[in-house]
Design a protein around this motif. Sequence first.
Motif, PDB file in Angstrom:
ATOM      1  N   CYS A 240     -25.123  28.026  10.858  1.00  0.00           N
ATOM      2  CA  CYS A 240     -24.269  26.702  10.194  1.00  0.00           C
ATOM      3  C   CYS A 240     -25.631  26.519  10.332  1.00  0.00           C
ATOM      4  CB  CYS A 240     -24.185  26.074  12.266  1.00  0.00           C
ATOM      5  SG  CYS A 240     -24.345  26.177  13.313  1.00  0.00           S
ATOM      6  N   GLN A 241     -26.809  26.432  10.581  1.00  0.00           N
ATOM      7  CA  GLN A 241     -27.337  25.899  10.443  1.00  0.00           C
ATOM      8  C   GLN A 241     -28.777  25.974   9.423  1.00  0.00           C
ATOM      9  OE1 GLN A 241     -30.775  26.286  13.341  1.00  0.00           O
ATOM     10  NE2 GLN A 241     -32.407  24.007  12.990  1.00  0.00           N
ATOM     11  N   ILE A 242     -29.297  27.505   8.741  1.00  0.00           N
ATOM     12  CA  ILE A 242     -29.741  27.685   8.047  1.00  0.00           C
ATOM     13  C   ILE A 242     -29.136  28.147   7.201  1.00  0.00           C
ATOM     14  CG2 ILE A 242     -31.120  29.100   9.769  1.00  0.00           C
ATOM     15  CD1 ILE A 242     -30.230  31.933   8.922  1.00  0.00           C
ATOM     16  N   ILE A 243     -28.130  28.321   7.104  1.00  0.00           N
ATOM     17  CA  ILE A 243     -27.312  28.049   5.428  1.00  0.00           C
ATOM     18  C   ILE A 243     -27.328  26.826   4.276  1.00  0.00           C
ATOM     19  CG2 ILE A 243     -24.933  27.425   6.204  1.00  0.00           C
ATOM     20  CD1 ILE A 243     -23.894  30.226   4.816  1.00  0.00           C
ATOM     21  N   CYS A 244     -27.295  26.235   5.023  1.00  0.00           N
ATOM     22  CA  CYS A 244     -27.419  24.654   4.584  1.00  0.00           C
ATOM     23  C   CYS A 244     -28.882  24.059   3.801  1.00  0.00           C
ATOM     24  CB  CYS A 244     -26.626  23.613   5.103  1.00  0.00           C
ATOM     25  SG  CYS A 244     -26.891  21.854   5.071  1.00  0.00           S
ATOM     26  N   TRP A 245     -28.959  24.383   2.828  1.00  0.00           N
ATOM     27  CA  TRP A 245     -30.156  23.606   1.827  1.00  0.00           C
ATOM     28  C   TRP A 245     -30.290  22.669   1.354  1.00  0.00           C
ATOM     29  CZ3 TRP A 245     -32.774  29.400   0.200  1.00  0.00           C
ATOM     30  CH2 TRP A 245     -32.927  29.706   1.075  1.00  0.00           C
TER      31      TRP A 245
ATOM     32  N   ALA B 208     -32.033  23.733   7.681  1.00  0.00           N
ATOM     33  CA  ALA B 208     -33.182  24.678   7.974  1.00  0.00           C
ATOM     34  C   ALA B 208     -34.766  24.344   8.304  1.00  0.00           C
ATOM     35  CB  ALA B 208     -32.888  25.643   6.442  1.00  0.00           C
ATOM     36  N   ILE B 209     -34.482  23.331   9.161  1.00  0.00           N
ATOM     37  CA  ILE B 209     -35.640  23.170   9.665  1.00  0.00           C
ATOM     38  C   ILE B 209     -35.448  22.938  10.986  1.00  0.00           C
ATOM     39  CG2 ILE B 209     -35.740  21.029   7.653  1.00  0.00           C
ATOM     40  CD1 ILE B 209     -34.444  18.769   9.625  1.00  0.00           C
ATOM     41  N   LEU B 210     -36.395  22.595  11.769  1.00  0.00           N
ATOM     42  CA  LEU B 210     -36.942  22.929  13.408  1.00  0.00           C
ATOM     43  C   LEU B 210     -37.337  21.244  13.245  1.00  0.00           C
ATOM     44  CD1 LEU B 210     -37.358  26.290  14.278  1.00  0.00           C
ATOM     45  CD2 LEU B 210     -35.413  24.869  15.415  1.00  0.00           C
ATOM     46  N   LEU B 211     -36.724  20.916  14.780  1.00  0.00           N
ATOM     47  CA  LEU B 211     -37.903  19.100  14.863  1.00  0.00           C
ATOM     48  C   LEU B 211     -38.692  19.228  16.101  1.00  0.00           C
ATOM     49  CD1 LEU B 211     -33.386  17.934  14.999  1.00  0.00           C
ATOM     50  CD2 LEU B 211     -35.200  17.983  13.157  1.00  0.00           C
ATOM     51  N   GLY B 212     -39.156  18.411  16.259  1.00  0.00           N
ATOM     52  CA  GLY B 212     -40.108  18.461  17.323  1.00  0.00           C
ATOM     53  C   GLY B 212     -39.956  16.548  18.235  1.00  0.00           C
ATOM     54  N   THR B 213     -40.227  16.458  19.071  1.00  0.00           N
ATOM     55  CA  THR B 213     -40.181  15.313  19.507  1.00  0.00           C
ATOM     56  C   THR B 213     -41.374  15.254  20.690  1.00  0.00           C
ATOM     57  OG1 THR B 213     -37.663  15.578  19.656  1.00  0.00           O
ATOM     58  CG2 THR B 213     -38.826  13.890  21.026  1.00  0.00           C
ATOM     59  N   THR B 214     -41.845  13.811  20.714  1.00  0.00           N
ATOM     60  CA  THR B 214     -42.642  13.458  22.115  1.00  0.00           C
ATOM     61  C   THR B 214     -42.803  12.418  22.220  1.00  0.00           C
ATOM     62  OG1 THR B 214     -44.632  15.143  20.643  1.00  0.00           O
ATOM     63  CG2 THR B 214     -45.364  12.877  21.828  1.00  0.00           C
TER      64      THR B 214
ATOM     65  N   ASP C 149     -37.738  32.795   2.073  1.00  0.00           N
ATOM     66  CA  ASP C 149     -37.188  33.249   1.912  1.00  0.00           C
ATOM     67  C   ASP C 149     -36.389  34.354   3.364  1.00  0.00           C
ATOM     68  OD1 ASP C 149     -37.913  32.938  -1.165  1.00  0.00           O
ATOM     69  OD2 ASP C 149     -40.501  33.558  -0.382  1.00  0.00           O
ATOM     70  N   LYS C 150     -37.166  33.845   4.154  1.00  0.00           N
ATOM     71  CA  LYS C 150     -36.944  35.049   5.615  1.00  0.00           C
ATOM     72  C   LYS C 150     -35.562  34.587   5.937  1.00  0.00           C
ATOM     73  CE  LYS C 150     -41.403  35.618   6.201  1.00  0.00           C
ATOM     74  NZ  LYS C 150     -43.372  35.239   7.153  1.00  0.00           N
ATOM     75  N   ILE C 151     -35.364  33.461   5.263  1.00  0.00           N
ATOM     76  CA  ILE C 151     -33.592  33.253   5.995  1.00  0.00           C
ATOM     77  C   ILE C 151     -32.550  34.147   4.799  1.00  0.00           C
ATOM     78  CG2 ILE C 151     -31.680  31.041   5.610  1.00  0.00           C
ATOM     79  CD1 ILE C 151     -33.742  29.589   6.499  1.00  0.00           C
ATOM     80  N   ARG C 152     -33.240  34.018   3.940  1.00  0.00           N
ATOM     81  CA  ARG C 152     -32.161  34.664   2.171  1.00  0.00           C
ATOM     82  C   ARG C 152     -32.394  36.278   3.213  1.00  0.00           C
ATOM     83  NH1 ARG C 152     -31.346  31.455  -2.670  1.00  0.00           N
ATOM     84  NH2 ARG C 152     -29.920  30.494  -2.115  1.00  0.00           N
ATOM     85  N   ALA C 153     -33.259  37.157   3.714  1.00  0.00           N
ATOM     86  CA  ALA C 153     -33.157  38.566   4.051  1.00  0.00           C
ATOM     87  C   ALA C 153     -32.279  38.762   4.846  1.00  0.00           C
ATOM     88  CB  ALA C 153     -34.933  38.411   3.936  1.00  0.00           C
ATOM     89  N   TYR C 154     -32.227  37.830   6.256  1.00  0.00           N
ATOM     90  CA  TYR C 154     -31.542  38.037   7.032  1.00  0.00           C
ATOM     91  C   TYR C 154     -29.986  37.694   6.459  1.00  0.00           C
ATOM     92  CZ  TYR C 154     -30.808  35.289  12.341  1.00  0.00           C
ATOM     93  OH  TYR C 154     -29.758  35.419  13.041  1.00  0.00           O
TER      94      TYR C 154
ATOM     95  N   ASP D 244     -39.562  34.126  12.464  1.00  0.00           N
ATOM     96  CA  ASP D 244     -40.228  32.655  11.573  1.00  0.00           C
ATOM     97  C   ASP D 244     -39.681  31.870  12.489  1.00  0.00           C
ATOM     98  OD1 ASP D 244     -40.994  31.151   9.647  1.00  0.00           O
ATOM     99  OD2 ASP D 244     -38.870  30.475   9.309  1.00  0.00           O
ATOM    100  N   ASN D 245     -38.457  32.059  12.933  1.00  0.00           N
ATOM    101  CA  ASN D 245     -38.128  31.036  13.852  1.00  0.00           C
ATOM    102  C   ASN D 245     -38.686  30.294  14.650  1.00  0.00           C
ATOM    103  OD1 ASN D 245     -35.535  29.678  15.228  1.00  0.00           O
ATOM    104  ND2 ASN D 245     -33.943  30.446  13.768  1.00  0.00           N
ATOM    105  N   PHE D 246     -38.998  31.538  15.452  1.00  0.00           N
ATOM    106  CA  PHE D 246     -39.637  31.697  16.896  1.00  0.00           C
ATOM    107  C   PHE D 246     -40.769  30.828  16.876  1.00  0.00           C
ATOM    108  CE2 PHE D 246     -37.264  35.631  19.070  1.00  0.00           C
ATOM    109  CZ  PHE D 246     -36.157  35.367  19.504  1.00  0.00           C
ATOM    110  N   ASP D 247     -41.502  31.232  15.883  1.00  0.00           N
ATOM    111  CA  ASP D 247     -42.876  31.093  15.630  1.00  0.00           C
ATOM    112  C   ASP D 247     -43.019  29.316  14.895  1.00  0.00           C
ATOM    113  OD1 ASP D 247     -44.119  33.151  15.728  1.00  0.00           O
ATOM    114  OD2 ASP D 247     -44.552  34.012  13.334  1.00  0.00           O
TER     115      ASP D 247
END
Length: 347
Positions: free
Chosen positions: A291-296, A151-157, A56-61, A73-76
């Motif tokens: 480029c990242q958030i437009i693609c669902w 529209a995802i964020l990755l993490g790595t250990t 929802d926040k992506i679409r508002a943006y 939300d992106n930073f969080d």
Amino acid sequence: MSLEIQIEEFLKERGALKVGFATLDSLAGGPPSADLTYVLPEARSAVSFALPMDRDKIRAYLSKQSHVAHEADNFDTNVRSSRTSKALALFLEESGFASKRVVSNTVYRTEVEGWELSMPPDLSHRYVAARSGVGSFGWSGNIGIRGYGSAILLGTTVTAAELVPTGPEPAEECFCDMCKRCVKACPSGMFSLDEEMSVTLGGVTFTFSARSSYLGCQFVCGGFTGLSRDGKWSTWSPGRFELPDGEDEMMKVFLDAVAKYPRWPKRTDGDGGYVNPALAETSLRLTCGNCQIICWGDHKLTRENYRMLKRSGCVIQRENGDIEVLPAREAAREFSAMKPEHRRMYL
Ligand code: SF4
Ligand code: SF4
């Protein structure tokens, strides 16, 4: 229960959509940013995971209803990715394996000459995610998952534990249908429409669009400019610098924009921002990421996201810092009517 299953449960309890494992072997032969031992000399494996962002926040943006909701939300989500990978590193340490988290973003190999411009990451989350099958490369080069897109964020250990590697996603599960809307949503023109480039990791080759200029993305993604090439919409940046074609010319305009940026009045559309060590004295705002958030990962939803962006208007900034979103022609007219000394800061 195997260590791999324990890790998967640990991450899924913390909101991970998918989890995968890569090893020194499965990443062998890749670029420097696929080298796990840069992060942890005794590394044997890496754990990759993906977290969702708020749609929802992506679409508002994208539709320019709200800048700060998605920015926050992106930073969080970035913070959550870094904290989750740290928590996993501690869990693995307690199990007897040296481990280290990889911070979600803005950590670079500062010993590389010119790192401030080339921004080489300590480790590429994307390479680990693609090789371990957490997601696959889309045409944009972002990693995505079917049903979520990129529209995802990755993490790595990274860990000294010898984990059993998971394989890349089968081609038929790839989220990308080659709609190329990521190309159209990029004001910097970074992605080729037709030409490919590739990376080979552990004998598996991944392809995505060839890049024209990373500097163009730094220009737009850094928030210094944001008008689309046809002038009909913009990012959340009020900058109106034109991006020239040649790299040398682009660098001149970029340096001019970077010098002017600190003189822009403070935005009144909400607090936010981050510091990138490549430009440590300046607080930057998230204004693109299109480029990242437009693609669902769904043709109709991605098409609707692009439609919203195209109709979202253009951002201008008043002398008092107010941000206004106006239809393109009106924005151009209002901008032309501003005092020349104010206008000059944005072009
Ligand atoms: S926007 Fe279209 S072409 Fe680009 S990554 Fe997504 S599905 Fe692929
Ligand atoms: S973040 Fe913006 S400028 Fe950078 S590549 Fe993506 S769409 Fe283009």
